[in-house]
Motif scaffolding. Structure first.
Motif, mmCIF file in Angstrom:
data_model
loop_
_atom_site.group_PDB
_atom_site.id
_atom_site.type_symbol
_atom_site.label_atom_id
_atom_site.label_comp_id
_atom_site.label_asym_id
_atom_site.label_seq_id
_atom_site.Cartn_x
_atom_site.Cartn_y
_atom_site.Cartn_z
ATOM 1 N N ARG A 82 -12.273 -5.635 -9.984
ATOM 2 C CA ARG A 82 -11.370 -4.561 -10.368
ATOM 3 C C ARG A 82 -12.150 -3.267 -10.574
ATOM 4 O O ARG A 82 -13.349 -3.275 -10.827
ATOM 5 N N ASN A 83 -11.430 -2.121 -10.530
ATOM 6 C CA ASN A 83 -12.096 -0.842 -10.723
ATOM 7 C C ASN A 83 -11.976 -0.405 -12.184
ATOM 8 O O ASN A 83 -11.363 -1.068 -13.012
ATOM 9 N N PHE A 84 -12.533 0.763 -12.482
ATOM 10 C CA PHE A 84 -12.571 1.229 -13.862
ATOM 11 C C PHE A 84 -11.173 1.438 -14.437
ATOM 12 O O PHE A 84 -10.916 1.142 -15.598
ATOM 13 N N ASP A 85 -10.259 1.968 -13.635
ATOM 14 C CA ASP A 85 -8.910 2.223 -14.136
ATOM 15 C C ASP A 85 -8.199 0.933 -14.527
ATOM 16 O O ASP A 85 -7.355 0.923 -15.419
ATOM 17 N N GLN A 86 -8.540 -0.171 -13.851
ATOM 18 C CA GLN A 86 -7.894 -1.445 -14.142
ATOM 19 C C GLN A 86 -8.474 -2.124 -15.383
ATOM 20 O O GLN A 86 -7.784 -2.872 -16.055
ATOM 21 N N VAL A 87 -9.765 -1.882 -15.673
ATOM 22 C CA VAL A 87 -10.417 -2.599 -16.782
ATOM 23 C C VAL A 87 -10.730 -1.699 -17.967
ATOM 24 O O VAL A 87 -11.225 -2.169 -18.990
ATOM 25 N N ARG A 88 -10.419 -0.414 -17.857
ATOM 26 C CA ARG A 88 -10.860 0.544 -18.862
ATOM 27 C C ARG A 88 -10.425 0.164 -20.279
ATOM 28 O O ARG A 88 -11.148 0.395 -21.244
ATOM 29 N N TYR A 89 -9.242 -0.423 -20.392
ATOM 30 C CA TYR A 89 -8.723 -0.781 -21.708
ATOM 31 C C TYR A 89 -8.614 -2.291 -21.886
ATOM 32 O O TYR A 89 -7.971 -2.754 -22.817
ATOM 33 N N GLU B 269 -11.974 -7.716 -22.270
ATOM 34 C CA GLU B 269 -13.238 -8.247 -21.761
ATOM 35 C C GLU B 269 -14.243 -7.125 -21.509
ATOM 36 O O GLU B 269 -15.431 -7.225 -21.868
ATOM 37 N N TYR B 270 -13.757 -6.027 -20.890
ATOM 38 C CA TYR B 270 -14.646 -4.904 -20.574
ATOM 39 C C TYR B 270 -15.160 -4.245 -21.856
ATOM 40 O O TYR B 270 -16.355 -3.944 -21.989
ATOM 41 N N LEU B 271 -14.266 -4.024 -22.820
ATOM 42 C CA LEU B 271 -14.670 -3.380 -24.065
ATOM 43 C C LEU B 271 -15.645 -4.254 -24.851
ATOM 44 O O LEU B 271 -16.570 -3.744 -25.495
ATOM 45 N N ASN B 272 -15.457 -5.564 -24.797
ATOM 46 C CA ASN B 272 -16.394 -6.467 -25.469
ATOM 47 C C ASN B 272 -17.786 -6.378 -24.845
ATOM 48 O O ASN B 272 -18.802 -6.356 -25.563
ATOM 49 N N GLU B 273 -17.838 -6.353 -23.503
ATOM 50 C CA GLU B 273 -19.129 -6.219 -22.816
ATOM 51 C C GLU B 273 -19.792 -4.897 -23.192
ATOM 52 O O GLU B 273 -21.000 -4.842 -23.477
ATOM 53 N N LEU B 274 -18.998 -3.828 -23.215
ATOM 54 C CA LEU B 274 -19.539 -2.502 -23.505
ATOM 55 C C LEU B 274 -20.030 -2.424 -24.951
ATOM 56 O O LEU B 274 -21.101 -1.854 -25.231
ATOM 57 N N ASN B 275 -19.279 -2.987 -25.884
ATOM 58 C CA ASN B 275 -19.692 -2.978 -27.292
ATOM 59 C C ASN B 275 -20.974 -3.780 -27.500
ATOM 60 O O ASN B 275 -21.851 -3.404 -28.293
ATOM 61 N N GLU B 276 -21.075 -4.913 -26.777
ATOM 62 C CA GLU B 276 -22.277 -5.729 -26.906
ATOM 63 C C GLU B 276 -23.506 -4.967 -26.415
ATOM 64 O O GLU B 276 -24.575 -5.010 -27.045
ATOM 65 N N ILE B 277 -23.334 -4.235 -25.311
ATOM 66 C CA ILE B 277 -24.455 -3.448 -24.777
ATOM 67 C C ILE B 277 -24.796 -2.309 -25.732
ATOM 68 O O ILE B 277 -25.979 -2.012 -25.986
ATOM 69 N N ALA B 278 -23.762 -1.663 -26.282
ATOM 70 C CA ALA B 278 -24.005 -0.565 -27.231
ATOM 71 C C ALA B 278 -24.721 -1.072 -28.477
ATOM 72 O O ALA B 278 -25.628 -0.396 -29.009
ATOM 73 N N ASP B 279 -24.339 -2.246 -28.959
ATOM 74 C CA ASP B 279 -25.034 -2.833 -30.114
ATOM 75 C C ASP B 279 -26.494 -3.106 -29.783
ATOM 76 O O ASP B 279 -27.389 -2.905 -30.624
ATOM 77 N N ASN C 31 -17.663 -15.612 -15.091
ATOM 78 C CA ASN C 31 -17.370 -14.422 -14.303
ATOM 79 C C ASN C 31 -18.151 -13.224 -14.843
ATOM 80 O O ASN C 31 -18.192 -12.988 -16.050
ATOM 81 N N SER C 32 -18.786 -12.464 -13.934
ATOM 82 C CA SER C 32 -19.622 -11.323 -14.334
ATOM 83 C C SER C 32 -19.053 -9.998 -13.858
ATOM 84 O O SER C 32 -19.780 -8.997 -13.824
ATOM 85 N N ASN C 33 -17.767 -9.959 -13.490
ATOM 86 C CA ASN C 33 -17.201 -8.719 -12.961
ATOM 87 C C ASN C 33 -17.188 -7.617 -14.012
ATOM 88 O O ASN C 33 -17.561 -6.466 -13.734
ATOM 89 N N GLU C 34 -16.733 -7.948 -15.237
ATOM 90 C CA GLU C 34 -16.700 -6.934 -16.293
ATOM 91 C C GLU C 34 -18.113 -6.496 -16.670
ATOM 92 O O GLU C 34 -18.347 -5.342 -17.025
ATOM 93 N N LEU C 35 -19.054 -7.432 -16.581
ATOM 94 C CA LEU C 35 -20.445 -7.088 -16.870
ATOM 95 C C LEU C 35 -20.954 -6.055 -15.872
ATOM 96 O O LEU C 35 -21.649 -5.101 -16.255
ATOM 97 N N TYR C 36 -20.624 -6.235 -14.593
ATOM 98 C CA TYR C 36 -21.068 -5.284 -13.578
ATOM 99 C C TYR C 36 -20.466 -3.896 -13.833
ATOM 100 O O TYR C 36 -21.165 -2.877 -13.734
ATOM 101 N N LEU C 37 -19.179 -3.844 -14.192
ATOM 102 C CA LEU C 37 -18.535 -2.553 -14.438
ATOM 103 C C LEU C 37 -19.091 -1.903 -15.708
ATOM 104 O O LEU C 37 -19.245 -0.672 -15.770
ATOM 105 N N ALA C 38 -19.396 -2.716 -16.711
ATOM 106 C CA ALA C 38 -20.038 -2.169 -17.909
ATOM 107 C C ALA C 38 -21.427 -1.634 -17.571
ATOM 108 O O ALA C 38 -21.872 -0.612 -18.116
ATOM 109 N N MET D 62 -22.928 2.144 -18.183
ATOM 110 C CA MET D 62 -24.217 2.474 -18.785
ATOM 111 C C MET D 62 -25.036 3.356 -17.851
ATOM 112 O O MET D 62 -25.737 4.277 -18.311
ATOM 113 N N ASP D 63 -24.956 3.101 -16.560
ATOM 114 C CA ASP D 63 -25.695 3.917 -15.602
ATOM 115 C C ASP D 63 -25.208 5.363 -15.653
ATOM 116 O O ASP D 63 -25.995 6.305 -15.553
#
Length: 694
Positions: free
Chosen positions: A464-471, A474-484, A609-616, A620-621
């Motif tokens: 999926r693209n950013f617009d589909q996973v932005r909210y 799963e995506y927010l959890n991956e992003l929060n984990e990376i931010a932590d 599944n690592s799709n959300e991880l890739y988008l996160a 970060m990039d």
């Protein structure tokens, strides 16, 4: 211009049918296309549409029959030659005779040659229609092969018989010797023209492969024009154009099996074009049938209800007799040649195969084209019962398709595969993650690693693209984990010992305002409102300070540096820390890359599944790029050797999975084919970009 509009609307009809089909999964594709064609007939340009037989046979049937022949090898034809003659000639003539006798008995006003003309029209079967109806069903392989072999040549048998019947109607008498001679000349001549013309075309094409400046631009058009040219040549010499293009297809099948690898690119491109063209033409066939229906219905209205009901009864009787004829022929035939296709005569399998073969004798638009090809006059008089012949042909097409659509799903089991779409998607994602992980380990240049990662993930069908996973959670959890992780890293011993507190605080503030900004999680409408307010405040600041142009902003900035000591001190501190901040950003970037690689490795081991991880990771990039103030699109040049190695990683993963039996062979074959196609496409694209740079 009218013809151009006509073709455009027909293609729009094909597109519409492909959009509509998923909403009616239980309705055969052919009926959806017929319905779309019937609806399109109400468009003014299609008013009073009638099928032009010459146009239909040349532009649609000729290329389809060419591809049907191309799917048959010479070895198959030689091995099953007698069976093909029995199916396409003997059975066709037998069926035509019983239909002709029945029609002659039921229609007292019809002459026997006219009854034979009708029989010849309804003899051809349509394997394409059967495939459409049996999509998703498991047809016995032997019966399926028999239907394909039958449809190869029975079209030509029907056409030759129709010409003989019309000749008798015109001359008033029939000669058996003349009929047989005519059949041999028309049929044998068509095959001979197809073979000889094909060898000439192949010689020309082989020469151009090595001598033309642009082989693809020369050979591909020749390949597309081949069936049209051979059909016209055969018809010009008075022999069967249908048999000519079928024979040509068989010869081209033999030639393709011995072509050298130096024409691989041309072969792949030609194959793709022909597959697409064949799919479109198969759908156009049923669309044209739907477009023709209103004209036939109008004819039925004009002849009256009683007579129309009589023709419907005759059509049902003809279909029943044809079904019985096909069923009995398979059931009682003792030839050993039939056993590989229909089973042993004494076994229950033969009865089931005979029933399936009878029901699968579906008629298509060749039957309708032959009916519309009937002349309007004969010997200066109106052709007798021409309207009735067209109506019966149309009714037989619809009856045969309707019966097959109702009965075959009841008689045939659903097609079973040893894997599900979800399973193949999961293994494909794991294959890509493995290749991405290996490339991250082997490639030192981060820009190349990220470009390779983007290329690999484009193979995922469910990404999926950013617009589909932005909210998404799963995506927010991956992003929060990376931010932590980033926050913990910047407060770790190494960072505290290397950088000042001011630099660390500055970096974390940027992290909080961008990556962890609550506005990122707002509803799209509220987020848009926030963006609007931000832009509004910026505009008010620029207007109030009079800094509209870039020159004015620079002047205001310099003036403020000279007058506002606090601001000047802040800017000085920021510049002093900028280089250090960039160094910290590089350290964080390397740490995050290593951390994400570890997560990817864990996901691969646990088959997660690592799709959300890739988008996160892409998010970060973008964050790292923002810190660097490097928003320019970089031109990343990746050499062919790197791509070959990356695709090799995918191949190794699948091969290892087959060896340890964690990947099924059927899935492996699909993935190997996808890897080969992706590699060929990427290398071709890489070559084009290299030439463009040079």
């Amino acid at each position: 211009m009218t013809n151009l509009y006509l073709i455009a609307f027909i293609l729009v009809g094909v597109i519409t049918a492909n959009i509509v089909k998923p909403f009616f999964p239980k309705i055969p594709e052919s009926f959806v296309l017929i319905a779309i064609g019937a609806l399109f007939s109400f468009i003014p340009i299609f008013n009073e549409f009638t099928l032009e037989p010459e146009f239909f046979m040349l532009l649609i049937i000729a290329p389809l029959m060419f591809m049907d022949g191309k799917e048959q090898s010479i070895r198959t034809i030689r091995t099953n030659f007698r069976l093909i003659i029995e199916l396409s000639v003997t059975l066709a003539i037998f069926t035509a005779l019983i239909v002709g006798i029945l029609t002659d008995r039921l229609e007292a006003h019809w002459s026997f040659p006219l009854s034979i003309a009708l029989a010849a029209i309804v003899v051809p079967t349509d394997a394409v229609a059967v495939k459409s109806i049996t999509s998703g069903l498991s047809m016995p392989k032997g019966v399926n092969r028999a239907l394909n072999l039958e449809s190869l040549f029975n079209d030509a048998t029907g056409l030759v018989m129709l010409n003989l019947a019309l000749s008798v109607l015109q001359q008033g008498h029939f000669s058996l010797v003349h009929g047989i001679n005519q059949f041999l000349i028309v049929a044998g001549g068509g095959v001979l023209v197809g073979i000889l013309a094909s060898f000439i075309i192949i010689k020309i094409r082989t020469y151009l492969t090595t001598h033309a400046v642009n082989a693809a631009a020369t050979i591909i058009p020749i390949s597309i024009l081949t069936p049209f040219a051979i059909y016209l040549l055969a018809e010009h010499w008075g022999v069967s154009g249908i048999l000519a293009v079928v024979a040509s297809g068989i010869v081209h099948n033999w030639d393709s099996s011995r072509l050298r690898l130096n024409s691989t690119e041309v072969q792949l491109t030609t194959s793709t074009i022909w597959k697409t063209l064949t799919t479109i033409l198969n759908e156009v066939v049923f669309l044209l049938l739907g477009l023709s229906l209103p004209a036939v219905i109008n004819e039925m209205i004009q002849i009256g209800f009683d007579y129309s009901f009589e023709l419907i009864g005759l059509s049902l009787a003809i279909y029943t007799v044809m079904f019985i004829g096909r069923f009995v022929w398979v059931r009682v035939e003792k030839s050993q040649r039939l056993q590989p296709f229909f089973g042993h005569q004494d076994q229950p399998e033969r009865f089931k195969s005979a029933r399936l073969f009878g029901i699968s004798g579906v008629h298509g638009t060749i039957t309708l084209a032959m009916a519309f090809s009937l002349p309007t006059t004969i010997n200066g008089q109106p052709f007798p019962f021409r309207t009735e012949l067209i109506i019966i042909a149309t009714l037989l097409i619809l009856i045969s398709m309707l019966v097959a659509s109702l009965m075959l799903p009841r008689l045939l089991p659903r097609e079973q595969t040893d894997y599900t779409p979800e399973e193949i998607n999961q293994i494909r994602d794991q294959m890509i993650d493995y290749a991405m992980l290996r490339s991250q380990e082997q490639i030192s240049d981060r820009d190349i690693r990220e470009a390779i990662s983007a290329q690999l993930n484009s193979q995922k069908t469910n990404l999926r693209n950013f617009d589909q996973v932005r909210y998404s959670e799963e995506y927010l959890n991956e992003l929060n984990e990376i931010a932590d992780f980033v926050s913990a890293y910047t407060h770790g011993d190494y960072v505290n010992a290397t950088y000042s507190d001011d630099v660390i605080d500055m970096y974390n503030k940027i992290l909080q305002k961008t990556l962890l900004n609550p506005n990122r999680r707002r509803h799209p409408i509220r987020s848009l409102e926030h963006q609007f307010r931000r832009v509004f405040h910026e505009m008010r600041f620029h207007i109030s300070t009079g800094t509209i142009t870039k020159k004015q902003r620079k002047s205001f900035y310099k003036k403020r540096l000279n007058t506002d000591k606090k601001f000047a001190e802040k800017v000085k501190t920021w510049k002093a820390n900028q280089e250090v901040l960039l160094q910290l950003n590089n350290d964080v970037m390397q740490a995050v890359d290593t951390h994400l690689d570890d997560i990817l490795r864990e996901n691969l081991q646990s088959k997660t599944n690592s799709n959300e991880l890739y988008l996160a990771r892409k998010t970060m990039d973008r964050f790292f790029t923002m810190i660097q103030h490097d928003f320019h699109q970089k031109q990343i040049n990746i050499n062919s050797d790197t791509f070959v190695q990356v695709f090799r990683y995918e191949y190794d993963y699948v091969q290892k999975g087959v060896q340890d039996e964690s990947i099924k062979p059927a899935i492996a074959n699909i993935l190997f084919n996808e890897i080969n196609q992706a590699q060929a496409l990427q290398l071709m694209k890489n070559k084009e970009e290299t030439l463009a740079i040079e």
